[in-house]
Scaffold this motif. Structure first.
Motif: not given
Length: 208
Positions: A1-5, A39-45
């Motif tokens: 997972m990228n963290s700095d885009g 940067t891709v960030q996944w969240h819960a739903f």
């Protein structure tokens, strides 16, 4: 997972959502094509949190949805999946994913959890099953069991869902795309399963 885009892609999804699984390969393509630029960030739903009733796996409407929408799209995208014989709540698997993220195994767990449910029909709401999924993803079984049993990541799931509510997100998959200096409230919202084209157009627009 990228963290700095310089661009951020925030995704809300649920492991019991077939359309979220169908969209996974598209996100992988984006990450491969744009690399460190996003940067891709996944969240819960949770689609059906307590006290909402879970779906009946034998219900006609569910089978019709799979027959008319899920299976044709899976065939087109060459994704192996079948209607699971169980329809569990997703709180435990979302908490397990949060644990995996902290321990650097999110990508592996993310895919293993989806595959366990949609390829093999496993009950990913069950802690023992999640320990198996976690083991395949390289997580410490005892530590994961402790985290799930003590609900160490419940607050994080609730926070993700609270943020979704603030943003007016009502269904998944939901994608919010923005520049890193923009707040989530100014992100472009994209919903549902779609090809890579719309994502690329929006990312390229923001990069221009």
């Amino acid at each position: 997972m990228n963290s700095d885009g310089p661009l951020k892609v925030d995704i809300w999804s649920d492991y019991v959502c077939p359309f979220c699984y169908l969209q996974l390969a598209i996100i992988d393509q984006l990450q491969q094509e744009y690399g460190s630029r996003i940067t891709v960030q996944w969240h819960a739903f949770e689609l059906r949190p307590e006290p909402l009733a879970t779906l009946d796996p034998s219900a006609d409407y569910l089978r019709a949805t799979w027959r008319q929408a899920v299976y044709p799209m899976a065939q087109k995208r060459k994704v192996l999946m079948k209607l699971p014989p169980v329809q569990p709540r997703s709180r435990n698997v979302l908490e397990a994913a949060a644990f995996a993220k902290v321990h650097g195994k999110f990508e592996a767990f993310h895919k293993e959890a989806f595959r366990a449910f949609f390829e093999f029909g496993r009950d990913i709401g069950d802690i023992l099953e999640l320990l198996e999924v976690g083991s395949r993803a390289g997580l410490d079984r005892q530590a994961l069991n402790s985290a799930l049993s003590k609900h160490h990541y419940t607050d994080q799931i609730v926070a993700d869902e609270g943020l979704a509510d603030e943003l007016g997100l009502r269904a998944v998959p939901a994608f919010l795309i923005r520049r890193a200096d923009q707040p989530l409230s100014e992100a472009t919202v994209m919903n549902g399963t779609m090809g890579i084209g719309p994502f690329k157009r929006e990312i390229d627009r923001l990069c221009a």
